[in-house]
Design an enzyme around this catalytic site. Structure first.
Site, PDB file in Angstrom:
ATOM      1  CD  GLU A 100      -2.299  -1.236  10.999  1.00 35.36           C
ATOM      2  OE1 GLU A 100      -1.642  -2.270  11.168  1.00 35.36           O
ATOM      3  OE2 GLU A 100      -3.199  -1.128  10.181  1.00 35.36           O
ATOM      4  NE  ARG A 102      -4.850   0.140  -5.971  1.00 35.39           N
ATOM      5  CZ  ARG A 102      -5.363   1.255  -6.480  1.00 35.39           C
ATOM      6  NH1 ARG A 102      -4.623   2.353  -6.572  1.00 35.39           N
ATOM      7  NH2 ARG A 102      -6.600   1.297  -6.900  1.00 35.39           N
ATOM      8  CE1 TYR A 103      -5.071   2.534  -2.192  1.00 35.15           C
ATOM      9  CE2 TYR A 103      -4.040   1.570  -0.245  1.00 35.15           C
ATOM     10  CZ  TYR A 103      -5.008   1.542  -1.234  1.00 35.15           C
ATOM     11  OH  TYR A 103      -5.908   0.511  -1.272  1.00 35.15           O
ATOM     12  CG  MET A 150      -0.303  -0.046   2.540  1.00 37.99           C
ATOM     13  SD  MET A 150      -1.523  -0.236   3.842  1.00 37.99           S
ATOM     14  CE  MET A 150      -2.481   1.231   3.612  1.00 37.99           C
ATOM     15  CD  GLU A 174      -4.345   1.884  15.608  1.00 36.79           C
ATOM     16  OE1 GLU A 174      -4.615   2.207  14.463  1.00 36.79           O
ATOM     17  OE2 GLU A 174      -4.838   0.912  16.194  1.00 36.79           O
ATOM     18  CG  LEU A 181      -9.181   0.062   1.105  1.00 39.83           C
ATOM     19  CD1 LEU A 181      -8.480  -1.200   1.596  1.00 39.83           C
ATOM     20  CD2 LEU A 181      -8.304   1.281   1.386  1.00 39.83           C
ATOM     21  CG  HIS A 190      -5.606  -2.953   9.053  1.00 36.75           C
ATOM     22  ND1 HIS A 190      -6.935  -2.889   8.759  1.00 36.75           N
ATOM     23  CD2 HIS A 190      -5.135  -1.687   8.899  1.00 36.75           C
ATOM     24  CE1 HIS A 190      -7.261  -1.647   8.436  1.00 36.75           C
ATOM     25  NE2 HIS A 190      -6.181  -0.888   8.509  1.00 36.75           N
ATOM     26  CG  ASP A 237       8.387  -0.406  12.732  1.00 33.19           C
ATOM     27  OD1 ASP A 237       7.608  -1.160  13.351  1.00 33.19           O
ATOM     28  OD2 ASP A 237       9.582  -0.276  13.005  1.00 33.19           O
ATOM     29  CG  LEU A 246      -6.407   4.353   1.854  1.00 32.85           C
ATOM     30  CD1 LEU A 246      -5.240   4.149   2.812  1.00 32.85           C
ATOM     31  CD2 LEU A 246      -7.665   4.562   2.665  1.00 32.85           C
TER      32      LEU A 246
END
Ligand SMILES: C=CC1=C(C)c2cc3[nH]c(cc4nc(cc5[nH]c(cc1n2)c(C)c5CCC(=O)O)C(CCC(=O)O)=C4C)c(C)c3C=C
Ligand code: FES
Ligand SMILES: [Fe+2]
Length: 352
Positions: A271, A92-93, A4, A275, A26, A191, A268, A20
């Site tokens: 998340e 992708r993003y 991603m 988080e 998605l 995730h 890394d 995204l």
């Protein structure tokens, strides 16, 4: 190497989020072209702050480049008959986007390419989306006319990957006193997925579970463990139990030691760094639990060796079994996205 991606600098956050939210594979939105920029703009300040807090950007490009360079160097030794090997990154993003990589590969005159997903476990929202994008651009000739494709679509139980994860868990476990180490709960965190995706038959939940089982086998079931799910966004129902809730629940049950293990992402990202480290670990400490996080795979030499083994075995196998795995041919039973079908057919023919 498909993934991603993430904003390398805080300033790239907005474009990352816009790309995204524009991805209908998605997040299917009504009036996507209009709604996506609006949601992205609204969400940017909060996510910018998170990337600032983890050091000013996502390290995913840097780690993917290290992994790719290490991988092809090993492959030149393991498989001289297919050398020289070269790694390209297609995100992708974020930059480098698939379109940019396509231009580069065309300019380099590449004639044989492997679409190697860097998500260990397959989901149509992650690997599927990257393959759909690759298919659209490949079919349009953006990679050049004479390129032959094959696909590595999943590798969540590969022994080298499992070994690399297990070693990082052992390093985290070693931070607890030997006398109480075996009481430490291993909390695997992936995730989450919206239940609408799970319920159309997406294989991700099963494949993440298979990775966890394989890691626990490798560890000889030395500790109790659970698999929980993080980072859900928006008001709809997502796969649970949520990681944050699980930590509170473990505290309520009197657990004192936890190792948190990111199992569905290889480097890394917010998340893990935000988080897991900043939010959950702090919260858990407030509830009287000592938490250590297993390191992400990042530049782990064991992991880089695994990537080289996976890719080398794939090059040998494709000569016998064709460009795609048997499993890749089956669409989700609830799939209504025509691109998925066209993409699978196209790759099964070697990208023709
Ligand atoms: C392999 C794991 C991932 C799956 C499966 C996944 C599915 C999924 N994600 C969203 C929506 C968002 N994800 C966002 C960020 C994000 N997602 C993953 C991984 C998976 N997503 C990562 C690693 C990241 C963060 C990148 C980083 O550098 O840390 C975001 C943007 C952040 C935010 O706004 O909170 C959204 C939105 C959906 C809808 C989905 C399944 C359909
Ligand atoms: S959504 Fe899974 S194959 Fe289309
Ligand atoms: Fe996500």
């Amino acid at each position: 190497m498909l993934n991603m991606g993430g904003p390398s600098t805080v300033a790239e956050t907005h474009d990352f989020l816009k790309n995204l939210f524009l991805d209908g594979d998605l997040i299917p939105l009504p009036f996507q072209r209009f709604l996506a920029p609006w949601i992205a703009k609204r969400r940017t300040p909060q996510i910018e702050q998170q990337y600032t807090d983890i050091g000013g950007g996502s390290p995913i490009l840097r780690y993917t480049q290290i992994q790719g360079e290490g991988m092809v160097k090993l492959m030149d030794e393991l498989s001289p008959e297919t050398a020289p090997h070269k790694a390209y990154v297609a995100f992708r993003y974020a930059k480098p986007l698939t379109e940019e990589t396509a231009r580069q590969m065309k300019a380099d005159g590449v004639t044989r390419a492997v679409a190697f997903t860097q998500y260990p476990q397959y989901s149509c929202s992650t690997t599927g989306s990257s393959l759909n994008e690759l298919y659209r651009r490949g079919k349009a000739g953006e990679f050049g006319k004479d390129i032959e494709w094959s696909v590595i679509d999943r590798w969540g139980t590969h022994p080298g990957f499992i070994e690399a994860v297990a070693q990082n868990i052992e390093a985290a476990l070693a931070k607890f006193p030997e006398s109480t180490r075996s009481e430490t709960v291993l909390l695997f965190s992936a995730h989450s997925l919206p239940m609408s995706v799970v319920n159309r038959g997406d294989p991700y939940v099963l494949e993440v579970s298979a990775s966890v089982s394989a890691v626990m086998d490798r560890l000889g079931h030395s500790n109790p463990y659970r698999l929980v799910w993080q980072s859900q966004v928006g008001p709809s129902a997502w796969m649970g139990m949520q990681t944050g809730e699980a930590l509170k629940g473990l505290a309520r049950l009197g657990k004192k030691q936890v190792v948190l293990i990111p199992i569905a992402f290889t480097s890394d990202h917010i998340e893990t760094l935000y988080e897991l480290d900043l939010e959950y670990a702090k919260e858990a400490r407030e509830h009287g639990i000592e938490v250590h996080r297993a390191a992400s795979l990042n530049d782990s030499p064991v992991f880089i060796r695994a990537l080289a083994d996976i890719a080398t075995a794939h090059l040998q196998q494709t000569r016998k079994v064709g460009p795609t795995s048997i499993q890749m041919g089956l669409r989700c039973p609830g799939c209504t996205n025509a691109t998925c079908g066209a993409q699978k057919t196209w790759f099964a023919r070697g990208g023709r």
